[in-house]
Write an enzyme that holds these catalytic residues in place. Structure first.
Site, PDB file in Angstrom:
ATOM      1  N   HIS A 277      -7.559  58.822  -9.318  1.00  0.00           N
ATOM      2  CA  HIS A 277      -6.132  59.119  -9.474  1.00  0.00           C
ATOM      3  C   HIS A 277      -5.843  59.864 -10.766  1.00  0.00           C
ATOM      4  CE1 HIS A 277      -6.524  55.780  -6.660  1.00  0.00           C
ATOM      5  NE2 HIS A 277      -5.571  56.401  -6.013  1.00  0.00           N
TER       6      HIS A 277
ATOM      7  N   LEU B 268      18.109  66.419  -3.599  1.00  0.00           N
ATOM      8  CA  LEU B 268      17.858  65.717  -4.862  1.00  0.00           C
ATOM      9  C   LEU B 268      16.406  65.911  -5.299  1.00  0.00           C
ATOM     10  CD1 LEU B 268      18.942  63.862  -7.089  1.00  0.00           C
ATOM     11  CD2 LEU B 268      18.300  61.894  -5.685  1.00  0.00           C
TER      12      LEU B 268
END
Ligand code: GLN
Ligand code: ZN
Length: 755
Positions: free
Chosen positions: A694, A18
């Site tokens: 980030h 997946l």
């Protein structure tokens, strides 16, 4: 009728199929049709595995292309405004991951696991409406394959408990808006079959909810159970006990209650009222979130204990939680030592365990089952007695430990340190890692695969370390780091060098969306055969006159990001790690390293779900951090780093860890979250991240100056360090270089104002 029950099953696929198709779809290399085809094939395979293992209650709607909380938001039509112009998969994945124009919904940890869910955004103004497509079609899909499933749903109370209100206010207030949607859903479900089991996951109650939340149970579940006679409701909770909620649930018209007996002894207290209520008990006795083979003798005793109170006929044997939190199967593990492999059990193997326990409990005369039990007893015995696990030396050393903390107080240490180390106020540093370039990753991989020699590999790494040092010197940073190129992961790196640690090849567990982690596992007593970091740090120090900061991962983080042995209390394992780390610190000091950072990135993650258990966690977590650094001399400065910003509830604990300097992740919150350090009179030095690593953005000098000034409104310059808010390993050099240069310039500007 057989009586066993699996709460939920992993969906990422035994070979992470997946993940692969999703990432290929996101990269526009596969069509959505291909994603759907694969998803369908996976569901089929997963149902069949469970059927073959003899599982009677198999779930539908435990599958998800990203996250089941997100699916629930879609189901009830809780679509935040910014996504409403999108449709279908575009909308779904934009909600999960954001797109060019829209920020993603927030993601956060699912209770105390490493799974992350998408946080629903709700408001009083919004109106909700049912989209039952996924729920109904998965059920039908299974039915067409000849498999009758139960339907898994996130319970409405847990859904609200884990949501946030964008219009401020209590999420539970919205029960009146959400409940009718669930009722409408059950009405549609009731059309599917003559009898149908619906599982509501209500783990929110294991956190120990207030009376106000408990009071929602009765009206909510009376309504839900009232929708159709054809529907039987099972309510499950996991990871902790839910004694308070069970007291209420037994008085509602539900059919069954699922409780975790692996992580919550206290659930036994509920047996009597469950028996009196005549409800079915789904006894979660096979650990759904760890990797050890079930000790069936022990489990059968537990079940017999339960059967003293609850009618045997009313008991079902189940997994303690969804198997989502364990790796898929042992069958691809080629390299694991067979002795160790024989102690383990992943999701597929756990199916067999649940099925076997059912036979042993209900039909003990079954000779096949008795044979399997013998094997299980044998395996557990071998684990109990194995020399791979028990190391007398380690046990003796840990038991006779005399030194639990550093000798001198922070006040006297810091004086000496500032003299010896001679850094200025607002000293600049980074959190440890520098960008992991293609070449670095490739070299590590080739070395692991035996394609290049140790010498070539080490030279590659050294070259990179030297480049890091050169850059940091040119940039004008004061306390340098070596850059961590030799580390694939901050826990695995240490696990690989510690005795007592094991690694799987394919033990992937979904962390969020398509992301999986492969936690190493601790099976035996932990010791450190050799120094783990000293050569790299020593080399880095030899390349500069400046101070090189040594870099370690702390005991609590190592523990929280590993599968931990279940034959010993967690805190005893943590203590062994701490002792091993204290030796590493002694060796680093010996090698002339003057500052050592002990990362506790996952310190907060290990917090218990229940308030009354927090104090004891904090006690041993702090104890073990202090043991790890107890070998540090007065003049050696100990840093720690945590990837959080909200410290309000744990500030005293952080202070008790007694690190000389802590760097934290405050970049996105200005100085708001730093205030707690001032309010509580926190004494040690603090490095609040001045920019967010980030994001690929390069922060400007002005921006960082502004951020530093904000920090100075709260804490004096003598107490502050200046650094980015986390390690830089996921960034690119093109971003890191200008960002750090700007950071150093910003500090110079601010310092000039002082003189
Ligand atoms: N020293 C580690 C690094 O810089 C810390 C990582 C983390 O906090 N998650 O990569
Ligand atoms: Zn961090």
């Amino acid at each position: 009728m057989s009586k066993n029950y699996i709460v939920g099953f992993p969906r990422i696929g035994e070979q992470r199929e997946l993940k692969k198709v999703l990432e290929s779809f996101w990269a526009k290399k596969s069509s959505f049709n291909e994603v759907e085809e694969l998803a369908k094939a996976l569901r089929k395979r997963h149902w069949e595995y469970q059927k073959e293992a003899g599982i009677s209650y198999i779930s539908s709607n435990d599958f998800s292309l990203y996250d089941t909380m997100l699916d629930t938001s879609i189901m009830i039509g809780a679509i935040p405004a910014r996504f409403r112009d999108l449709e279908g998969e575009n909308r779904y994945f934009a909600m999960a991951r954001g797109d060019e124009k829209r920020v993603a919904m927030q993601m956060t940890k699912w209770f105390n696991t490493n799974y992350h869910y998408i946080v629903p955004e709700l408001s009083l103004e919004d109106s909700y409406s049912l989209d039952a497509t996924k729920v109904l079609s998965e059920y039908k899909e299974a039915k067409d394959l000849g498999i009758k499933t139960k339907i898994n749903l996130i319970g409405p109370i847990t859904y609200l408990g884990l949501s946030k209100r964008i219009d401020d206010g209590d999420t539970y207030e919205l029960i009146g808006k959400i409940l009718p949607i669930y009722e409408a859903l059950l009405a549609e479900i009731s059309e599917l079959d003559d009898e149908i089991v619906v599982q509501f996951d209500e783990p929110i109650f294991v956190t120990g909810c207030e009376a106000k939340v408990l009071s929602l149970i009765k009206p909510t579940y009376e309504k839900l159970a009232g929708v159709s006679e054809k529907i039987k409701i099972a309510v499950v909770s996991y990871f902790e006990h839910s004694v308070e909620a069970t007291k209420v649930f037994v008085h509602t018209p539900i059919w069954a209650l699922g409780l975790d007996f692996v992580y919550a002894e206290e659930n036994k207290e509920s047996l009597k009222i469950i028996q009196e209520s005549g409800k079915v008990l789904i006894a979660g006795v096979v650990d759904g979130r760890n990797i050890w083979k079930n000790d069936m003798q022990k489990t059968l005793l537990l079940l017999e204990d339960i059967a003293k109170v609850v009618d045997r006929e009313a008991i079902m044997i189940g997994s303690s939680c969804s198997l989502l939190h364990t790796p898929f199967t042992l069958k691809y593990e080629q390299k694991l030592e067979s002795e160790i492999k024989n102690w383990l059990s992943f999701a597929l193997e756990k199916l067999e365990e649940v099925s076997l326990l059912e036979k042993l409990f209900f039909t003990p005369e079954d000779t096949q089952a008795q044979k399997a039990l013998k094997e299980n007893i044998q395996a557990n015995k071998s684990r109990k007695n194995s020399t791979l696990i028990h190391d007398k030396k380690v046990q003796e050393r840990v038991n006779s430990l005399k030194k639990f903390e550093r000798e001198d107080s922070f006040d006297s240490r810091i004086k000496v340190q500032r003299e010896v180390l001679g850094y200025q106020d607002l000293a600049t540093t980074t959190i440890g890692s520098f960008p992991q370039t293609q070449e670095v990753r490739a070299a590590r991989k080739s070395f692991k695969a035996g394609e290049i020699s140790k010498e070539i590999y080490e030279n590659e790494m050294k070259k990179y370390i030297e480049e890091c040092v050169r850059f940091q010197e040119e940039c004008g940073l004061e306390v340098l780091v070596h850059g961590e190129p030799e580390r694939n992961d901050m826990v695995e790196y240490f696990g690989e060098q510690l005795k007592g640690y094991g690694f799987s090849e394919n033990g992937w567990v979904q962390s969020y969306g398509s992301r999986c982690v492969k936690p190493p596992f601790i099976y035996g007593d932990i010791s450190r055969p050799e120094a783990m970091t000293v050569e790299w740090i020593r080399y880095a120090q030899s390349k500069t006159e400046k101070i090189m900061k040594g870099m370690l991962t702390g005991p609590v983080t190592i523990l929280n990001w590993s599968f931990v042995r279940d034959d010993m209390p967690r805190d005893a394992v943590s203590k062994q790690i701490a002792v091993a780390l204290s030796d590493e610190i002694a060796d680093l000091q010996e090698a002339g390293i003057k500052i050592i950072q002990v990362d506790e990135a996952a310190f907060k993650e290990g917090y218990p779900l229940r308030e009354e258990k927090i104090a004891s966690y904090e006690k041993w977590a702090v104890r073990d951090f202090k043991i790890a650094v107890s070998s540090a001399k007065k003049e050696t400065q100990i840093h720690t780093h945590m990837c959080y910003s909200v410290f309000n509830d744990i500030i005293e604990t952080i202070e008790n860890m007694d690190a000389d300097v802590i760097s934290i992740e405050t970049a996105r919150s200005g100085n708001r979250l730093l205030k707690i350090f001032k309010e509580t009179g926190y004494k040690q030095e603090v490095g609040p991240g001045v920019y967010d690593i980030h994001s690929p953005r390069v922060p400007s000098v002005e921006e960082i100056v502004k951020q530093i000034r904000l920090l100075l409104e709260v804490l004096p310059k003598e107490q502050l360090w200046i650094n980015p808010d986390c390690g830089l390993k996921t960034r690119k050099w093109e971003e890191v270089k200008p960002s750090l240069e700007n950071m150093v310039k910003a500090v110079e500007i601010v310092r000039a104002e002082f003189s």
